[in-house]
Enzyme design. Structure first.
Site, short mmCIF file in Angstrom:
data_model
loop_
_atom_site.label_atom_id
_atom_site.label_comp_id
_atom_site.label_asym_id
_atom_site.label_seq_id
_atom_site.Cartn_x
_atom_site.Cartn_y
_atom_site.Cartn_z
N LYS A 37 -8.75 -5.81 27.87
CA LYS A 37 -8.50 -6.11 29.10
C LYS A 37 -9.14 -7.00 29.90
CE LYS A 37 -7.30 -1.94 31.15
NZ LYS A 37 -5.95 -1.69 31.45
N ARG A 107 -11.37 1.13 34.72
CA ARG A 107 -10.61 1.36 33.58
C ARG A 107 -11.44 0.98 32.45
NH1 ARG A 107 -4.96 0.43 35.09
NH2 ARG A 107 -4.74 -0.20 37.35
N GLY A 116 -3.79 5.09 25.59
CA GLY A 116 -3.89 6.27 26.24
C GLY A 116 -5.05 7.31 25.59
N MET A 118 -8.38 6.58 26.37
CA MET A 118 -9.59 6.79 27.05
C MET A 118 -9.39 6.85 28.57
SD MET A 118 -12.23 4.15 25.41
CE MET A 118 -11.06 2.58 25.25
N ARG A 358 -1.67 -8.66 27.41
CA ARG A 358 -2.36 -8.07 26.06
C ARG A 358 -1.17 -8.37 25.06
NH1 ARG A 358 -2.90 -1.65 26.48
NH2 ARG A 358 -0.79 -1.19 26.83
N HIS A 474 7.81 10.93 -10.59
CA HIS A 474 9.33 10.78 -10.74
C HIS A 474 10.01 10.57 -9.36
CE1 HIS A 474 13.53 11.48 -11.57
NE2 HIS A 474 13.23 10.87 -12.75
N ARG A 581 12.59 -0.28 -17.18
CA ARG A 581 12.32 1.08 -17.72
C ARG A 581 13.43 1.43 -18.37
NH1 ARG A 581 8.94 1.98 -12.83
NH2 ARG A 581 6.98 2.32 -13.29
N ARG A 637 11.23 -2.89 -21.42
CA ARG A 637 10.26 -2.13 -22.08
C ARG A 637 10.97 -0.91 -22.74
NH1 ARG A 637 6.64 1.74 -18.61
NH2 ARG A 637 8.56 3.03 -18.46
N GLU A 764 -2.30 -0.55 -20.75
CA GLU A 764 -2.23 0.55 -19.90
C GLU A 764 -3.00 1.54 -20.30
OE1 GLU A 764 1.79 1.86 -19.06
OE2 GLU A 764 2.49 1.64 -21.18
N SER A 783 1.23 -7.14 -19.72
CA SER A 783 1.74 -6.64 -18.23
C SER A 783 0.97 -5.46 -18.20
CB SER A 783 3.32 -6.41 -18.19
OG SER A 783 3.71 -5.91 -17.14
N GLY A 785 -0.13 -2.38 -16.98
CA GLY A 785 0.46 -0.90 -16.23
C GLY A 785 -0.20 -0.30 -15.44
N THR A 786 -0.69 -0.48 -14.43
CA THR A 786 -1.92 -0.12 -13.50
C THR A 786 -1.59 1.46 -13.05
OG1 THR A 786 -0.74 -0.92 -11.68
CG2 THR A 786 -2.56 -2.20 -12.76
N ASN A 787 -0.39 2.02 -13.12
CA ASN A 787 -0.32 3.44 -12.94
C ASN A 787 -1.00 4.19 -14.08
OD1 ASN A 787 1.53 2.42 -10.81
ND2 ASN A 787 3.30 2.91 -12.23
N ASP A 788 -0.43 4.04 -15.29
CA ASP A 788 -1.27 4.49 -16.53
C ASP A 788 -2.65 4.16 -16.52
OD1 ASP A 788 0.26 6.69 -17.85
OD2 ASP A 788 1.64 4.75 -18.31
N CYS A 850 2.82 -4.65 -13.76
CA CYS A 850 4.10 -3.92 -13.43
C CYS A 850 3.91 -2.60 -12.91
CB CYS A 850 4.91 -4.19 -14.62
SG CYS A 850 4.47 -3.03 -16.04
N TYR A 870 2.03 -13.32 -12.42
CA TYR A 870 2.85 -12.33 -11.55
C TYR A 870 2.46 -11.08 -11.38
CZ TYR A 870 5.04 -10.18 -15.74
OH TYR A 870 5.06 -9.69 -16.78
C1 PEP Z 1 2.44 1.80 -15.46
O1 PEP Z 1 1.95 2.65 -16.22
O2 PEP Z 1 1.71 1.15 -14.71
C2 PEP Z 1 3.77 1.54 -15.81
C3 PEP Z 1 4.32 0.77 -14.89
O3 PEP Z 1 4.69 2.23 -16.41
P1 PEP Z 1 5.09 3.76 -15.97
O4 PEP Z 1 4.91 3.96 -14.51
O5 PEP Z 1 6.60 3.70 -16.26
O6 PEP Z 1 4.46 4.65 -16.77
MG MG Z 2 3.13 3.44 -17.91
#
Ligand code: PEP
Ligand code: MG
Length: 893
Positions: A37, A107, A116, A118, A358, A474, A581, A637, A764, A783, A785-788, A850, A870
């Site tokens: 301000k 102010r 809002g 302060m 602002r 899921h 998948r 896959r 993974e 690739s 699989g960063t989830n696993d 992925c 990628y």
């Molecule tokens: C993972 O594990 O990152 C992956 C892409 O496979 P999913 O989620 O199907 O296990």
């Molecule tokens: Mg996986």
């Protein structure tokens, strides 16, 4: 923090900055020191715009105030007095002068706006003597006493900490059914006396001395920076707790002086759509607080204003000259600051004053529209436009959002799995969802968690709510793929399927009751909360993303497992499919049935028979995807999840499936016992199935290449990458790859077709990353699989993280869920090791990601720095990832 702020904190720079009469000590780029301000007021003054004169006490003083146990730094008293004399000279009024009193506003204003959070005090300088002077000077005793009653209540509440309701009770008693403006001057005087008595009762005296009032008010504004509410706001918005607030003391101007006076707020562009049109609201004969309190209906600024009642008088018609000046000024401000501005103004007796400018808040869609328009208008560069948009906000551009003005009752909060808002009737089972939607109803599917059996219910539901599961459960993954609003891991609710209801605290929500979920915030609300329609024109986003692609080095693909998703992904700019998948294709009833027959089969022949039924389903699905992605790579896959996911669990389902399959219930139950695993995620899944039941992968590979041959015959160019999941050793890949190549050659030979294809693997498991050198010799691509990989590295189950994660976040053990925000520090090391070792052994190795982190801007920044080729993410996240890839190239994430 700027050098200026550091200098002042050390006591070398000024503590007070003045502005007024066309000159200012500060500048617009000194937000850290003067707050947003204060910096805006300084800049507007220097631009020669009509700003009431004033002074800004720096944020460094506020920091000193807290560090020193609430005392003022040496020199502040003197600097404040000098600056006040300047304001008095500019206005020709004097603080505390009985004949010609200066009134000021006090102010807060931190470097980052905390709307809002302060405190503010208005009309400071009034007391029993100055109020008479104000009445005489203005010739308007009503206005003077009305200002005084506002001041006493505000001062008592904000500065002295007396609860506002005590003043409100006094006002309500005196006012009865009437509005404040209906009170006579004598009644207002009586009201002031009664309000002051509240202060005397609580505090002993009312401070009549304006200088003391000012000191107390400045301290109150400092203290308001550290209230629990302000701290909570900073925590939830990731703001620093030590930035402090500046304090702006400014000559009051009055929008409540009569019919020629007014107050208002305006935006230089429409903050909802981003359209280039002046937009705002005003109230005649009122003060800003009246607008905020919502007690009066504001009027539109211009005729035909979007959403405004056409019967209301616009400012452009009521005060055309002032409006013309305001319009000129808003143009000046926008082209000066080169961003959409949110401006507060007051009209005092026909004269326009600016109180604040602002950067204006806007919807994600408006943000994109404005950034693109400003590039096309030559106001900003493409890089600036890209930098201005947070990648994650793009996810919300094409989805409905809740109307921010609509009332709502939040009954629970879970994880924000898939953004967008959805309302519908509660159902607990997939078949209920189908029944109701066939009758034209909208439904929200509420489950403890979802499984492949729920897929059809999920498909027809407008939103999905689960009490369990994390961001890669899921429900979350499937909902994101479908672009459906989804809240998961909502441990606030307890689902009782048997009684057809869920509890959320004291609230009981029954089947067919209406609820609303907000997948962007994770909130669950009672009833139907209205939404705003999503913009249908994504032209601006498409343009912004074209610029993003020009600078991005990382390519963006999508995770998709059916034709419509692939088409959508392509329309959103995906350069291929990074993960198809194949198990999702078994969710269709025919395929699920065949799969179950295959799984319970005990001999090779019946297994083959069942697989023969799977083949055409898969082939058709692959053909759809390859057609949609004509000419772009598609990574398919082979089957990955634990087999038990395809089998029924509940007794009644087991009986129904046994009946369907033509086997006795006991036979099926026994087979299920054999297939049971204590830790399915670490069990018989991924390549392990490929090794022990090779006919499954062989059937899938046949389906892939038969689909490819069909495409070739139709002139469609299939680019196939076959991917093997859950590899831990090079030998696993070697064995499976031989079988893949054999079937591929067989099909191509049978069909007299020629086709290059590649075979690669997911990385993974931590061991796979460590053994990347050996594995890369068998693979054309990796690739991650960063989830696993995250689950396996942390050693927690991604589906059960909800049971302890909230505590971890609360106690700061984890800053965020690593399943959502990529753990670049830990898991990132494995990605780097895997990439470097893999490329060392195989220079042509293509490497991507992925897992869900492919759409996490923080992850994208990391993957860019590691040098991946990628990232691949849910179709709806493709725009996010494209912009994040550009941000990564520009060094912004
Ligand atoms: C993972 O594990 O990152 C992956 C892409 O496979 P999913 O989620 O199907 O296990
Ligand atoms: Mg996986």
């Amino acid at each position: 923090m700027s050098a200026d702020a550091t200098a002042s904190a050390e006591g070398t720079g000024p503590l007070v900055y003045r502005f007024g009469g066309g000159t200012a000590d500060g500048r617009g780029d000194m937000k850290d020191l003067l707050g947003g301000k204060g910096a805006g007021l300084a800049e507007m003054t220097s631009l020669g715009l009509p700003v009431p004169p004033g002074l800004t006490i720096t944020t460094a003083v506020c920091r000193h105030y807290f560090q020193s146990g609430q005392s003022w730094p040496a020199g502040l008293e003197d600097e404040l007095t000098q600056a006040l004399r300047f304001v008095e000279a500019e206005t020709g009024k004097v603080l505390g002068d009985p004949d010609n009193p200066l009134l000021v506003s006090v102010r807060s204003g931190a470097a980052v706006s905390m709307p809002g959070m302060m405190d503010t005090v208005l009309h400071l300088g009034l007391n029993d003597t100055t109020v008479e002077g104000l009445a005489r000077r203005s010739g308007n005793p009503r206005f003077a006493w009305d200002s005084y009653r506002r001041f006493v209540a505000m001062f008592g509440d904000v500065v002295l900490g007396i609860h506002y309701t005590r003043f409100a009770r006094v006002m309500d008693k005196l006012r009865g059914e009437r509005e404040e403006q209906d009170l006579s001057v004598d009644e207002l005087k009586a009201l002031v006396a009664a309000l002051k008595q509240v202060i005397v009762d609580a505090f002993g005296t009312f401070p009549e001395d304006p200088e003391e009032q000012l000191r107390l008010a400045i301290n109150a504004v400092f203290r308001s920076f550290n209230t629990p509410r302000a701290r909570y706001y900073r925590k939830s918005n990731g703001l620093a707790d030590d930035m402090g607030t500046a304090v702006n003391v400014q000559a009051m101007v009055f929008g409540n002086m009569g019919e020629g006076s007014a107050t208002g707020v305006c935006f230089t562009r429409d903050p909802k759509s981003g359209a280039r049109r002046f937009f705002g609201e005003w109230l005649p004969n009122a003060q800003g607080e009246d607008v905020v309190a919502g007690t009066h209906t504001p009027l539109p600024l211009v005729a035909d204003q979007d959403g405004a009642d056409p019967g209301l008088q616009p400012l452009s018609a009521a005060m055309p000259t002032v409006f013309g000046e305001l319009d000129r000024i808003q143009r000046t401000l926008e082209s000066h600051f080169k961003d959409m501005q949110d401006i507060e103004f007051t009209i005092e007796d026909g004269r326009l004053w600016l109180l604040q400018t602002r950067t204006g808040k806007r919807t994600p869609a408006a943000a994109v529209q404005i950034a693109v328009d400003m590039v096309n208008e030559g106001l900003i560069s493409k890089e600036t436009a890209l930098a201005r948009i947070e990648p994650t906000t793009l996810e919300m551009v094409l989805r409905p959002v809740l109307d921010p003005d609509a009332p709502r009752k939040v009954i629970a909060k879970g994880l924000n799995a898939s953004p967008g808002a959805a309302s519908g009737r509660v159902v607990f089972h997939s078949d209920q969802a189908q029944d109701l939607t066939e009758r034209g109803e909208r439904v929200i599917l509420v489950r403890n968690e979802t499984s492949p059996e729920d897929i059809q219910g999920m498909t027809v539901s407008t939103g999905i709510l689960t009490s369990r599961g994390g961001q890669t459960s899921h429900a979350a993954v499937v909902a994101r793929g479908m672009g459906k609003p989804c809240v998961v891991g909502c441990t606030d609710i307890v689902v009782d399927y048997a009684r057809g209801l869920f509890y959320a605290g004291d609230t009981v929500v029954r089947r067919l009751d209406w609820i609303t979920i907000d997948g962007a915030t994770g909130e669950v609300m009672e009833g139907e909360v209205p939404t705003l329609a999503p913009p249908t024109d994504s032209g601006a986003m498409a343009e912004l993303l074209r610029w993003a692609d020009e600078v991005a080095e990382l390519k963006v693909r999508a995770n998709a497992d059916n034709g419509p998703d692939a088409e959508r992904a392509r329309a959103l700019g995906a350069t291929g499919i990074g993960l198809c998948r194949t198990e999702h294709m078994f969710f269709q009833p025919d395929a699920l049935r065949a799969m179950r027959q295959m799984l319970v089969a005990t001999d090779q022949r019946s297994r083959q028979r069942a697989l023969a039924q799977v083949l055409p389903v898969q082939r058709a699905a692959f053909e759809e995807i390859l057609t949609a992605m004509d000419g772009l790579p598609v990574t398919i896959r082979l089957l990955d999840p634990p087999l038990h996911e395809f089998l029924p669990e509940r007794a009644e389902d087991i009986a129904a499936v046994a009946d369907d399959l033509g086997v006795r219930t006991e036979v099926l139950a026994e087979r299920l016992r054999q297939l049971h695993e204590a830790n399915p995620m670490l069990g018989h899944r991924g390549v392990r199935v490929g090794v022990t039941a090779p006919e499954i992968y062989r059937t899938q590979v046949r389906a892939i290449f038969e689909a490819a041959c069909d495409c070739l015959r139709k002139g469609i160019e299939p680019v196939i990458e076959v991917m093997v999941p859950l590899i831990a050793t090079a030998a696993e890949l070697k064995v499976v790859r031989a079988s893949i190549d054999e079937v591929a050659e067989q099909v191509l030979g049978e069909q007299h077709q020629d086709l290059d294809y590649t075979v690669g693997t997911m990385i993974e498991l931590p061991r796979a990353a460590l053994m990347a050198k050996q594995i890369a010799r068998e693979a054309d691509f990796f690739s991650f699989g960063t989830n696993d990989l995250t689950q396996m590295t942390f050693g927690f189950s991604r589906d059960d993280i909800g049971s302890f994660l909230p505590q971890y976040l609360q106690q700061g053990i984890l800053p965020d869920s690593p399943l959502t925000r990529f753990d670049s520090e830990g898991v990132g090391q494995l990605v780097k090791i895997g990439t470097d070792r893999g490329r060392h052994a195989n220079a042509r190795l293509k490497v991507g990601v992925c897992g869900e982190h492919g759409g996490d801007p923080h992850g994208v920044g990391f993957f860019h720095r590691v040098g991946l080729d990628y990232v691949s993410c849910s179709p709806f996240r493709v725009p996010v990832a494209r912009l994040a890839a550009a941000h990564a190239s520009l060094g912004l994430c």
